[in-house]
Enzyme design. Structure first.
Site, PDB file in Angstrom:
ATOM      1  N   GLU A   1      -9.313   7.569   3.727  1.00 58.22           N
ATOM      2  CA  GLU A   1      -9.242   7.921   5.147  1.00 58.22           C
ATOM      3  C   GLU A   1      -9.797   9.316   5.385  1.00 58.22           C
ATOM      4  O   GLU A   1      -9.412  10.282   4.711  1.00 58.22           O
ATOM      5  CB  GLU A   1      -7.774   7.837   5.621  1.00 58.22           C
ATOM      6  CG  GLU A   1      -7.611   8.179   7.098  1.00 58.22           C
ATOM      7  CD  GLU A   1      -6.266   7.754   7.682  1.00 58.22           C
ATOM      8  OE1 GLU A   1      -5.482   7.045   7.017  1.00 58.22           O
ATOM      9  OE2 GLU A   1      -6.014   8.144   8.847  1.00 58.22           O
TER      10      GLU A   1
ATOM     11  N   LYS B   1       0.866  -1.189   0.000  1.00 62.62           N
ATOM     12  CA  LYS B   1       0.000   0.000   0.000  1.00 62.62           C
ATOM     13  C   LYS B   1       0.896   1.231   0.000  1.00 62.62           C
ATOM     14  O   LYS B   1       1.949   1.223   0.619  1.00 62.62           O
ATOM     15  CB  LYS B   1      -0.909   0.008   1.240  1.00 62.62           C
ATOM     16  CG  LYS B   1      -1.744   1.285   1.366  1.00 62.62           C
ATOM     17  CD  LYS B   1      -2.758   1.218   2.485  1.00 62.62           C
ATOM     18  CE  LYS B   1      -2.264   1.665   3.832  1.00 62.62           C
ATOM     19  NZ  LYS B   1      -1.718   3.035   3.899  1.00 62.62           N
TER      20      LYS B   1
HETATM   21  O1  KIV Z   1      -0.860   2.602   8.742  1.00 65.81           O
HETATM   22  C1  KIV Z   1      -2.052   2.309   8.863  1.00 65.81           C
HETATM   23  O2  KIV Z   1      -2.462   1.661   9.839  1.00 65.81           O
HETATM   24  C2  KIV Z   1      -2.971   2.755   7.829  1.00 65.81           C
HETATM   25  C3  KIV Z   1      -4.426   2.583   8.093  1.00 65.81           C
HETATM   26  C4  KIV Z   1      -4.877   3.622   9.036  1.00 65.81           C
HETATM   27  C5  KIV Z   1      -5.233   2.575   6.855  1.00 65.81           C
HETATM   28  O3  KIV Z   1      -2.560   3.250   6.832  1.00 65.81           O
END
Ligand code: KIV
Length: 277
Positions: free
Chosen positions: A185, A116
């Site tokens: 988010e 991600k």
């Molecule tokens: O780092 C994380 O936990 C995140 C979530 C809040 C989506 O990016």
């Protein structure tokens, strides 16, 4: 029914049929096992690691070595959930080559299924390059904590028509660049609904209302193990922190009072052998 490893096709099937996708963060082996046993679809080894586990004041301080170390523990504890490694700040911004190399480490060393990364239309060249290298990418738009200073702090994003339109365009650009999923988010629920309807890849909300294709929360927030601050979008399902402190106080008291260890925790040797000592 026999459980199978979750795949990207399962996420797509859930979006198409309207069944919700569940995602939680995890940063270690026992937590990953519990999240997996609870039947959660996806585990995110979030860079929130830096704050909720490593005690940094911001996610920007987490580095690749820390992320890989924890990701390895998570994948060792996961049998079914789809595991996503979160690319830390400056692991994908300094050029496409570096981004591919670091994304590759999450797969080869960390054992992840995907990575991600945060950002809108501006990160599409990086998303495209990583996807072309054969690594699935989950995008992350709206409030992007790694660049919260640029967004003037931890604020709800897309509250006016112009910034909302930018987020819609970002989501579409990220889909076109090959992202298989988008985390959204801290954005208004109407905007999240609109994006969810207008793109064909699943949307996962955190502070984005109930009409996303799925929801993600930080594990430590969800079970009450991180209480430095609790954003409005968090629901605490249990307050483990105080329960653990009570249990540890019991241990201290029992040791001090000679109650622990009891006979049942103690090893014995025969009197004959003991007499030879
Ligand atoms: O780092 C994380 O936990 C995140 C979530 C809040 C989506 O990016």
């Amino acid at each position: 029914m026999q459980r199978k490893k979750v795949t990207i096709s399962d996420f797509m099937a859930k979006k198409e049929s309207g069944r919700k996708i569940t995602m939680l963060t995890a940063y270690d082996y026992p937590t990953a096992q519990m999240v997996d046993q609870a039947g959660i679809d996806a585990i995110l080894v979030g860079d929130s690691l830096g704050m909720v586990v490593l005690g940094y004041s911001s996610t920007v301080y987490v580095n690749m070595e820390e992320m890989i170390h924890h990701t390895k523990a998570v994948t060792r504890g996961t049998a079914y959930a789809f595991v996503i490694g979160d690319m830390p700040f400056m692991s994908y911004q300094a050029g496409v080559e570096k981004a591919i190399e670091n994304a590759g480490r999450f797969i080869k060393e960390g054992g992840c299924d995907a990575v991600k990364l945060e950002g809108g239309s501006e990160v599409t060249p990086v998303v495209k390059a990583i996807v072309t290298a054969g690594i699935p990418v989950c995008a992350h738009i709206g409030l992007t904590p790694q660049t919260a200073t640029m967004l003037s702090g931890f604020k709800v994003q897309g509250k006016d028509a112009e910034s909302a339109r930018n987020l819609i365009n970002s989501a579409k650009d990220l889909e076109k660049a090959g992202a298989f999923m988008v985390v959204m988010e801290c954005i208004p629920d109407v905007l999240a609904s609109r994006i969810t309807k207008e793109i064909s890849i699943p949307t996962i909300g955190i502070g984005a209302g109930k009409n996303c294709d799925g929801q993600v929360l930080v594990y430590h927030d969800t079970v009450g193990l991180f209480e430095r601050f609790t954003p409005k979008f968090v629901k605490q399902y249990i307050r483990l922190g105080p329960m653990i402190i009570d249990a540890l106080k019991d241990f201290k008291k029992q040791v001090e009072e000679g109650i622990f260890p009891g006979e049942e925790h103690t090893f014995k040797m025969s009197r004959q052998e003991a007499e030879k000592l």
